[in-house]
Design a protein around this motif. Structure first.
Motif, PDB file in Angstrom:
ATOM      1  N   GLY A 123      -4.546   3.744   2.350  1.00 45.09           N
ATOM      2  CA  GLY A 123      -4.046   4.613   3.413  1.00 45.09           C
ATOM      3  C   GLY A 123      -4.523   6.041   3.257  1.00 45.09           C
ATOM      4  N   GLU A 124      -4.523   6.538   2.035  1.00 46.85           N
ATOM      5  CA  GLU A 124      -4.990   7.910   1.795  1.00 46.85           C
ATOM      6  C   GLU A 124      -6.487   8.039   2.037  1.00 46.85           C
ATOM      7  N   ALA A 125      -7.251   7.028   1.621  1.00 48.15           N
ATOM      8  CA  ALA A 125      -8.703   7.046   1.834  1.00 48.15           C
ATOM      9  C   ALA A 125      -9.040   7.025   3.324  1.00 48.15           C
ATOM     10  N   LEU A 126      -8.324   6.211   4.093  1.00 48.44           N
ATOM     11  CA  LEU A 126      -8.553   6.145   5.536  1.00 48.44           C
ATOM     12  C   LEU A 126      -8.179   7.459   6.212  1.00 48.44           C
ATOM     13  N   THR A 127      -7.076   8.059   5.777  1.00 48.61           N
ATOM     14  CA  THR A 127      -6.651   9.352   6.329  1.00 48.61           C
ATOM     15  C   THR A 127      -7.716  10.408   6.081  1.00 48.61           C
ATOM     16  N   ASN A 128      -8.305  10.414   4.892  1.00 49.35           N
ATOM     17  CA  ASN A 128      -9.364  11.380   4.563  1.00 49.35           C
ATOM     18  C   ASN A 128     -10.621  11.121   5.393  1.00 49.35           C
TER      19      ASN A 128
ATOM     20  N   VAL B 191       0.021  10.099  10.652  1.00 50.26           N
ATOM     21  CA  VAL B 191      -1.081   9.221  10.256  1.00 50.26           C
ATOM     22  C   VAL B 191      -0.946   8.695   8.831  1.00 50.26           C
ATOM     23  N   SER B 192      -0.833   9.594   7.866  1.00 46.31           N
ATOM     24  CA  SER B 192      -0.856   9.181   6.467  1.00 46.31           C
ATOM     25  C   SER B 192       0.258   8.183   6.135  1.00 46.31           C
ATOM     26  N   ASP B 193       1.466   8.485   6.545  1.00 45.42           N
ATOM     27  CA  ASP B 193       2.596   7.602   6.249  1.00 45.42           C
ATOM     28  C   ASP B 193       2.412   6.229   6.899  1.00 45.42           C
ATOM     29  N   TYR B 194       1.930   6.233   8.135  1.00 47.37           N
ATOM     30  CA  TYR B 194       1.741   4.987   8.875  1.00 47.37           C
ATOM     31  C   TYR B 194       0.699   4.103   8.188  1.00 47.37           C
ATOM     32  N   LEU B 195      -0.441   4.699   7.804  1.00 47.29           N
ATOM     33  CA  LEU B 195      -1.516   3.914   7.202  1.00 47.29           C
ATOM     34  C   LEU B 195      -1.149   3.416   5.810  1.00 47.29           C
ATOM     35  N   LYS B 196      -0.413   4.216   5.067  1.00 53.06           N
ATOM     36  CA  LYS B 196       0.030   3.756   3.744  1.00 53.06           C
ATOM     37  C   LYS B 196       0.991   2.577   3.867  1.00 53.06           C
ATOM     38  N   LYS B 197       1.781   2.587   4.919  1.00 50.40           N
ATOM     39  CA  LYS B 197       2.718   1.483   5.154  1.00 50.40           C
ATOM     40  C   LYS B 197       1.974   0.226   5.607  1.00 50.40           C
ATOM     41  N   GLU B 198       0.947   0.404   6.437  1.00 54.90           N
ATOM     42  CA  GLU B 198       0.192  -0.735   6.960  1.00 54.90           C
ATOM     43  C   GLU B 198      -0.705  -1.364   5.894  1.00 54.90           C
ATOM     44  N   PHE B 199      -1.255  -0.538   5.024  1.00 58.54           N
ATOM     45  CA  PHE B 199      -2.176  -1.032   4.007  1.00 58.54           C
ATOM     46  C   PHE B 199      -1.519  -0.835   2.630  1.00 58.54           C
ATOM     47  N   ASP B 200      -1.945   0.172   1.887  1.00 61.04           N
ATOM     48  CA  ASP B 200      -1.274   0.562   0.649  1.00 61.04           C
ATOM     49  C   ASP B 200      -1.552   2.041   0.440  1.00 61.04           C
ATOM     50  N   ASN B 201      -0.956   2.643  -0.557  1.00 59.37           N
ATOM     51  CA  ASN B 201      -1.073   4.089  -0.745  1.00 59.37           C
ATOM     52  C   ASN B 201      -2.522   4.538  -0.915  1.00 59.37           C
TER      53      ASN B 201
ATOM     54  N   ASP C 176      -9.365  -1.887  11.947  1.00 58.02           N
ATOM     55  CA  ASP C 176      -9.122  -3.312  12.190  1.00 58.02           C
ATOM     56  C   ASP C 176      -8.275  -3.919  11.072  1.00 58.02           C
ATOM     57  N   THR C 177      -7.970  -5.185  11.224  1.00 55.05           N
ATOM     58  CA  THR C 177      -7.066  -5.846  10.278  1.00 55.05           C
ATOM     59  C   THR C 177      -7.677  -5.987   8.881  1.00 55.05           C
ATOM     60  N   ASN C 178      -8.994  -5.766   8.786  1.00 46.50           N
ATOM     61  CA  ASN C 178      -9.647  -5.782   7.480  1.00 46.50           C
ATOM     62  C   ASN C 178      -9.672  -4.405   6.822  1.00 46.50           C
ATOM     63  N   GLY C 179      -9.095  -3.417   7.510  1.00 47.42           N
ATOM     64  CA  GLY C 179      -9.060  -2.064   6.958  1.00 47.42           C
ATOM     65  C   GLY C 179     -10.326  -1.270   7.182  1.00 47.42           C
ATOM     66  N   ARG C 180     -11.159  -1.693   8.152  1.00 46.28           N
ATOM     67  CA  ARG C 180     -12.399  -0.961   8.445  1.00 46.28           C
ATOM     68  C   ARG C 180     -12.161   0.028   9.580  1.00 46.28           C
ATOM     69  N   LEU C 181     -12.678   1.226   9.403  1.00 55.40           N
ATOM     70  CA  LEU C 181     -12.496   2.309  10.370  1.00 55.40           C
ATOM     71  C   LEU C 181     -13.609   2.297  11.408  1.00 55.40           C
ATOM     72  N   TRP C 182     -13.228   2.474  12.679  1.00 54.69           N
ATOM     73  CA  TRP C 182     -14.182   2.474  13.790  1.00 54.69           C
ATOM     74  C   TRP C 182     -13.944   3.697  14.681  1.00 54.69           C
TER      75      TRP C 182
END
Length: 349
Positions: free
Chosen positions: A265-270, A252-262, A301-307
């Motif tokens: 990505g870390e905030a979404l993982t948390n 998860v963490s590596d994927y999200l940091k690559k898709e968004f930014d570090n 979503d593409t705006n970085g919002r978690l659902w």
């Protein structure tokens, strides 16, 4: 039968396909297992007709109710009622009890002020008029069977100026005139009840759909643990990310940091971890029931919002194998048996 584990499932082609379950039970000091379907339960006599595994062999026999049971079945509409009656029997005790269909689960999730910001507009479709109004309001929606699992039967419907487009995994897109909306949804509903949910764009930079599965389990001490989380990425052109449909799993963490930014990505993982920790005790309290494990599906979503997409009571563990390896996958398989042993020991005192 005092120290035997009951395992209820939807069908038994051959009992030996449950050998891995039997071995997991033996490893937790059960004397054996009895595998059965809801049709094998006689609620009047208090007996089960099933396949018993003891001393390395299977035999078909009748037995009294085990003191604790696992339910691993996926029941179609035809056998859902009998399975529900079995689960409600006060004499037949399970490690976990049902949450109902997707609509009922959604009705509990919306009661949480913490979860509300993560929930998509979702309704059960009962009439063609409701479907048309919901589609007009959201322009693109997902239709999901309310008792479905594994991504089966999910349909995306998109409204255009003079027509609407229907997409389903493994089938070419279908373009229909607006006048066909009513007949189309009535045809869908003849195959079973559905809910409709606002579509969100959860495609990654390569155009592949992805979501996140969190596997949460109650361990041998009776505490909830997040056993693992993984990104599920669908095949190109698919509308779902399901692994069984050819998708792949990623950390998860590596994927999200690559898709968004570090930082994002870390905030979404948390946030994923926070929601995964929150949901199990909330659901137990909301339902006033006992649960054993849950699969929590989230999307970004593409705006970085978690659902929060949905909560599954019988999650698959393929993502554990792909992301964490065989040993971690085997440990996750064992956890429900450890919890069953804990409940049996607690009730025996």
């Amino acid at each position: 039968m005092n120290n035997i584990l009951g395992i209820m499932t939807h069908r038994i082609h051959h009992p030996n396909s449950f050998r891995r379950h039997a071995r997991a039970a033996l490893a937790e000091n059960f004397s054996g297992v009895i595998v059965y379907t809801p049709q094998g339960v006689n609620l009047k006599t208090g007996q089960i007709h099933g396949h018993v595994f003891r001393d390395g062999t299977w035999s078909r026999q009748r037995a009294s109710y085990p003191k604790i049971n696992l339910d691993i079945g996926f029941y179609p509409e035809s056998s859902l009622r009998k399975a529900s009656l079995v689960k409600k029997s006060k004499q037949l005790r399970f490690t976990a009890y049902g949450l109902g269909n997707k609509c009922k689960i959604q009705s509990h999730l919306v009661r949480s002020s913490f979860l509300q910001p993560y929930l998509l507009p979702t309704e059960q479709v009962k009439t063609a008029q409701e479907f048309i109004q919901f589609l007009k309001a959201h322009r693109s929606i997902m239709l999901k069977p309310i008792n479905g699992w594994g991504g089966k039967g999910i349909i995306r419907v998109t409204l255009d100026k003079s027509h609407f487009i229907v997409q389903q995994n493994g089938m070419p897109a279908l373009t229909l005139p607006l006048s066909s909306q009513g007949p189309y949804i009535r045809k869908v509903l003849r195959n079973g009840r559905h809910l409709m949910q606002k579509w969100i764009d959860i495609r990654n930079r390569s155009g592949r759909v992805f979501d996140i599965r969190a596997l949460v389990q109650k361990n041998g001490e009776g505490n909830w643990q997040t056993t693992g989380t993984a990104v599920r990425e669908g095949k190109q052109g698919k509308i779902t990310s399901n692994i069984k449909s050819g998708g792949s799993a990623h950390q998860v963490s590596d994927y999200l940091k690559k898709e968004f930014d570090n930082e994002r990505g870390e905030a979404l993982t948390n946030s994923v971890a926070e929601i995964a920790q929150y949901i199990p005790p909330f659901m137990e309290k909301s339902y006033h029931t006992r649960l054993s494990e849950l699969g929590i599906d989230l999307a970004i979503d593409t705006n970085g919002r978690l659902w929060l997409l949905e909560v599954n009571i019988k999650p698959g563990r393929m993502v554990m194998l792909q992301v964490y390896g065989k040993k971690a996958w085997e440990r996750s398989f064992r956890v429900p048996f450890q919890n069953a042993r804990r409940i049996l020991d607690k009730n025996s005192k």
